[in-house]
Design an enzyme around this catalytic site. Structure first.
Site, PDB file in Angstrom:
ATOM      1  N   THR A  60      33.541 -21.566 104.299  1.00  0.00           N
ATOM      2  CA  THR A  60      32.691 -21.796 105.463  1.00  0.00           C
ATOM      3  C   THR A  60      31.466 -20.888 105.398  1.00  0.00           C
ATOM      4  OG1 THR A  60      32.682 -22.098 107.858  1.00  0.00           O
ATOM      5  CG2 THR A  60      33.960 -20.232 107.040  1.00  0.00           C
TER       6      THR A  60
ATOM      7  N   LYS B  17      28.821 -21.670 101.711  1.00  0.00           N
ATOM      8  CA  LYS B  17      29.013 -23.042 101.213  1.00  0.00           C
ATOM      9  C   LYS B  17      28.097 -23.389 100.034  1.00  0.00           C
ATOM     10  CE  LYS B  17      30.764 -25.411 105.305  1.00  0.00           C
ATOM     11  NZ  LYS B  17      30.543 -26.589 106.156  1.00  0.00           N
TER      12      LYS B  17
ATOM     13  N   GLY C  72      32.929 -34.325 117.840  1.00  0.00           N
ATOM     14  CA  GLY C  72      33.169 -33.874 116.478  1.00  0.00           C
ATOM     15  C   GLY C  72      34.583 -33.434 116.162  1.00  0.00           C
TER      16      GLY C  72
END
Ligand code: ATR
Length: 286
Positions: free
Chosen positions: A65, A69, A253
């Site tokens: 994360t 990335k 989401g």
């Protein structure tokens, strides 16, 4: 844990608030896999040693994360072709001499949308934002054959960079033809389209700024068949409220978060996860 437990984890900074251990451990329990999952806080400058150390310690798979990335790419043994085009990796699958990197964000959103009967194939997609998440979503639109893609952002340079990376993919025959347009965010209500799908990929409206929305012009929402917000806190953003009031299908989401983890789990463990688990995961996370 016992001597045969496969250990997976997340590397990033910060990692305290991650939902990944909960999601991966819930899937492992359901699949009856002997697998555990830990957050690993990696300090700036220590990414290379973290990746090498994880491999040396037989860590079975990793998620990656913020802020690593893109940086992680240079420490991989191999990279999936879509992840390479996106320029970001969030999943590392163990190989003999290192890890292979994938991006499961775009596939996660695609599967999440399909689970809500939203299909971008042959459709116009209006993408709001041109940050890291938007870039993965734009490539999803190319891979899954949207007809036209309008990338709207304040900073036009970032939107243009995404368009260029998709046009490269078309030139290399990775994607079939897709028309990509760069639009200034302030002009997004003027896009000439009907029954399009809007995907909100900016940080506007994220908790605690729940009264903010990136577009408030009513005409923008009237053209939408579906509106997807990649934000999941709050569970209904102001963007979704406007779209719903104009008659569009909406989704947040949360399922993208869950499906990107499912796709990562499937890649790391070479298995197929039954989608019946999704509702359970939604309940656990919300
Ligand atoms: P992520 O990795 O979550 O995509 P990011 O890369 O920081 O995050 O991208 C944030 C996105 O939200 C960008 O598209 C940003 O627009 P700019 O590129 O023009 O900065 C967008 N964004 C953030 N705040 C915004 C605001 N107040 N109005 C419009 N767009 C905004």
């Amino acid at each position: 844990m016992d001597g045969k437990t496969k250990l997976c984890g997340l590397i990033g900074n910060p990692v305290e608030h991650t939902k990944s251990p909960l999601i991966h451990k819930t899937i492992a329990n359901r699949m009856e896999h002997n697998l555990d999952y830990a957050p690993f806080l990696v300090q700036e400058g220590e990414l290379e040693i973290a990746i090498k150390g994880a491999h040396a310690l037989n860590v079975w798979g990793l998620n990656v994360t913020v802020p690593y990335k893109s940086e992680v790419i240079k420490y991989l043994r191999e990279i999936d072709s879509y992840a390479k085009r996106i320029g970001a990796v969030n999943t590392l699958v163990r190989m003999e001499n290192g890890y292979k990197g994938y991006n499961t964000d775009y596939e996660g959103l695609y599967r999440a949308m399909r689970s809500e009967d939203i299909d971008i194939q042959g459709k116009d997609v209006i993408l709001l934002g041109a940050g890291g998440s938007a870039r993965a979503i734009a490539h999803m639109c190319a891979k899954y054959k949207a007809k036209r893609l309008f990338i709207c952002n304040r900073n036009l340079h970032k939107a243009q960079e995404i368009k260029d990376s998709i046009d490269d993919g078309v030139r290399d025959n990775e994607y079939s033809e897709i028309e990509v347009y760069v639009v200034s965010m302030k002009d997004c209500a003027d896009i000439s389209t009907e029954k399009s799908i809007a995907i909100q990929a900016t940080s506007v409206g994220l908790y605690p700024n729940v009264d903010e929305v990136v577009v408030s012009t009513p005409q923008f929402y009237e053209k939408l068949e579906a509106a997807v917000d990649i934000i999941y806190a709050p569970s209904e953003t102001l963007f979704m409220k406007h779209a719903k009031a104009a008659g569009a299908n909406t989704m947040n989401g949360i399922k993208m978060l869950i499906f990107q983890a499912i796709v990562a789990y499937e890649l790391i463990n070479q298995c197929s996860v039954n989608e019946e688990i999704v509702q359970e995961l939604v309940r656990i996370i919300e």
